[in-house]
Design an enzyme around this catalytic site. Structure first.
Site, PDB file in Angstrom:
ATOM      1  N   TYR A 144      17.101  47.119  -7.365  1.00 32.91           N
ATOM      2  CA  TYR A 144      18.142  47.635  -6.465  1.00 32.91           C
ATOM      3  C   TYR A 144      18.034  46.871  -5.154  1.00 32.91           C
ATOM      4  O   TYR A 144      16.958  46.799  -4.557  1.00 32.91           O
ATOM      5  CB  TYR A 144      17.903  49.139  -6.239  1.00 32.91           C
ATOM      6  CG  TYR A 144      18.884  49.794  -5.301  1.00 32.91           C
ATOM      7  CD1 TYR A 144      20.172  50.105  -5.725  1.00 32.91           C
ATOM      8  CD2 TYR A 144      18.511  50.122  -3.991  1.00 32.91           C
ATOM      9  CE1 TYR A 144      21.074  50.717  -4.859  1.00 32.91           C
ATOM     10  CE2 TYR A 144      19.403  50.734  -3.131  1.00 32.91           C
ATOM     11  CZ  TYR A 144      20.684  51.033  -3.568  1.00 32.91           C
ATOM     12  OH  TYR A 144      21.566  51.641  -2.712  1.00 32.91           O
ATOM     13  N   ASP A 239      13.402  40.193  -2.192  1.00 31.20           N
ATOM     14  CA  ASP A 239      13.842  41.406  -1.490  1.00 31.20           C
ATOM     15  C   ASP A 239      12.571  42.193  -1.168  1.00 31.20           C
ATOM     16  O   ASP A 239      12.018  42.900  -2.014  1.00 31.20           O
ATOM     17  CB  ASP A 239      14.776  42.201  -2.403  1.00 31.20           C
ATOM     18  CG  ASP A 239      15.132  43.574  -1.841  1.00 31.20           C
ATOM     19  OD1 ASP A 239      14.494  43.993  -0.854  1.00 31.20           O
ATOM     20  OD2 ASP A 239      16.023  44.226  -2.397  1.00 31.20           O
ATOM     21  N   LYS A 267      13.169  49.063   6.085  1.00 34.56           N
ATOM     22  CA  LYS A 267      12.119  50.085   6.092  1.00 34.56           C
ATOM     23  C   LYS A 267      11.051  49.868   7.179  1.00 34.56           C
ATOM     24  O   LYS A 267      11.313  50.111   8.336  1.00 34.56           O
ATOM     25  CB  LYS A 267      11.515  50.222   4.699  1.00 34.56           C
ATOM     26  CG  LYS A 267      12.630  50.542   3.658  1.00 34.56           C
ATOM     27  CD  LYS A 267      12.090  50.982   2.348  1.00 34.56           C
ATOM     28  CE  LYS A 267      13.163  51.141   1.283  1.00 34.56           C
ATOM     29  NZ  LYS A 267      13.887  52.371   1.264  1.00 34.56           N
TER      30      LYS A 267
END
Ligand code: HOZ
Length: 426
Positions: A144, A239, A267
């Protein structure tokens, strides 16, 4: 435990917010029941609207690596807020955070800040396409990379939890440029590359996957990807929204010993405020506007509050790198404890772990990709989740997510968690 007020708040939220939440996984649809509404959090604990105290294993899905309401981060935000919250003009703190991030992460010269991991990955792919002059990308089933169109093809996380890994609204035109391979399957990637020779701009991957549970890449696979990309003039995008500043100072690139061409962050880099970023060597980054033709912009990009939170967070991690080892040891302790209990109970399971990321899958087979992850027993996962919640342990409410451990968790918390597993009946 009683969750009366949370349920009432959820009912009210559903009247005004689709599904009552602003991000689908939070709605508990995968595990059933009503979501918990948080009132506040400190260190390793969440305090909900019903007065329950929960041990937190999601850490806001990663950012709160030092625990909730970590003083230096909170103080930095407060100080900054008093001086104005957004200017849409350059500020010195953007360069300070950029300089620190570039010094911590291997193989990058420049970094551009955005507001989320989604934006970071979307922009990284545009940059890769602009730099290479090619259109297609390869992604892995179950990975994702946020909710931008190119990535909602066999996506993990909430997309798969709700059974729509290919979202309506993504046009055929966009979908045709995203090619799919199975995680840990180098042959499949190689076949795709050769069938689309000279057309692939980038391969994007979560170097340690966290959106189909935690899945670790094999050495052969990740090294093979690097070699394939180099040989074929394809950019390798890591990623690192989940792994960046979590697996180590330099993220997955450092711990796996693999250099990516473009790296994305989210994050931890925002210390709990909305920050994403993408970074690469100068030659690639200079393709971005205003130096180059690839456009990317944002009113709140480099926002001073967000930068101050990120700077305080990275400064702490940079000064105390032993945190990464200590987190990995805690995660190993949890792994061994849960595994021992489940083995004693005769419950078939797999536990995948890397650094401070870990997930439990109720299946006999090794979980190495999306297909094997999807074979987990959902009913068992759901009763495990609720059984733990009832004992004050907050786990990710879906089997397609990773736990994120935080530095504030004590061994007593971990022991309490293992004891809670012992009390479950399967
Ligand atoms: N997609 C996130 C986890 N992989 C969940 C984000 C959230 O609900 O906050």
């Amino acid at each position: 435990m009683i969750y009366k007020r949370s349920s009432a708040l959820f009912a009210e939220a559903k009247k005004y917010i689709p599904g009552g939440v602003n991000s689908p996984v939070r709605a508990f649809k995968a595990v059933g029941g009503d979501p918990i509404f948080v009132k506040e959090a400190k260190g390793a604990y969440l305090y909900d609207e019903d007065g329950n105290k929960l041990i937190d294993y999601i850490a806001s899905w990663g950012p709160m690596i030092l625990g909730h309401a970590f003083e230096p981060v909170i103080n930095a935000i407060i100080d900054k807020a008093k001086k104005g919250t957004s200017f849409g003009m350059p500020t010195e703190i953007e360069t300070e955070l950029a300089k620190l991030a570039v010094s911590m992460v291997p193989n990058i010269d420049k970094i551009r800040f955005v507001n989320s991991g989604t934006e970071a990955c979307m922009s990284a792919v545009r940059l890769a396409r602009g730099y290479t002059g090619k259109d297609k990308i390869i992604k892995f089933a179950g990975c994702y990379h946020g909710h931008s169109d190119s990535f909602l093809i066999q996506a993990g996380s909430g997309a798969v939890t709700f059974g729509s890994p290919n979202s309506p609204g993504v046009t055929q035109g966009t979908a045709k440029d995203t090619l799919l391979a199975a995680y840990n399957n180098l042959e499949e990637v190689s076949a795709l590359v050769h069938a689309n020779k000279g057309e692939i701009a980038a391969i994007i991957i979560e170097p340690v996957a966290g959106n189909m549970g935690c899945i670790v890449p094999t050495d052969t696979f990740i090294k093979g990807l690097r070699e394939l990309c180099t040989a074929e003039g394809i950019l390798l995008i890591f990623d690192e929204v989940m792994t960046g500043f979590r697996l180590g100072k330099g993220g997955a690139q450092e711990v796996l010993g693999i250099k990516a061409d473009i790296v994305t962050f989210g994050k931890v880099i925002g210390g709990g405020l909305p920050v994403g970023a993408f970074a690469a060597k100068t030659e690639i980054m200079n393709q971005l506007a205003p130096d180059g033709p690839v456009y990317q912009a944002g009113t709140l990009s480099g926002n001073p509050l967000a930068m101050s939170a990120g700077l305080a967070m990275l400064t702490e991690l940079n000064n105390r790198p032993e945190i990464f080892d200590s987190l990995a040891k805690k995660t190993e302790f949890l792994h061994e404890g849960i595994s021992k209990v489940l083995n004693k109970k005769g419950v078939p399971h797999q536990i995948n772990r890397f650094g401070s990321m870990i997930s439990v899958h109720f299946t006999d087979e090794p979980v190495v990709d999306f297909e094997s992850s999807a074979k987990g027993n959902n009913d068992r996962f759901n009763s495990y989740f609720h059984g733990m919640l009832n004992q004050g342990i907050y786990l990710p409410p879906s089997a397609f997510e990773s736990y994120f451990l935080n530095d504030a968790l004590s061994y007593a918390d971990l022991e309490k968690t293992i004891k809670a597993v012992e009390k479950l009946s399967f």
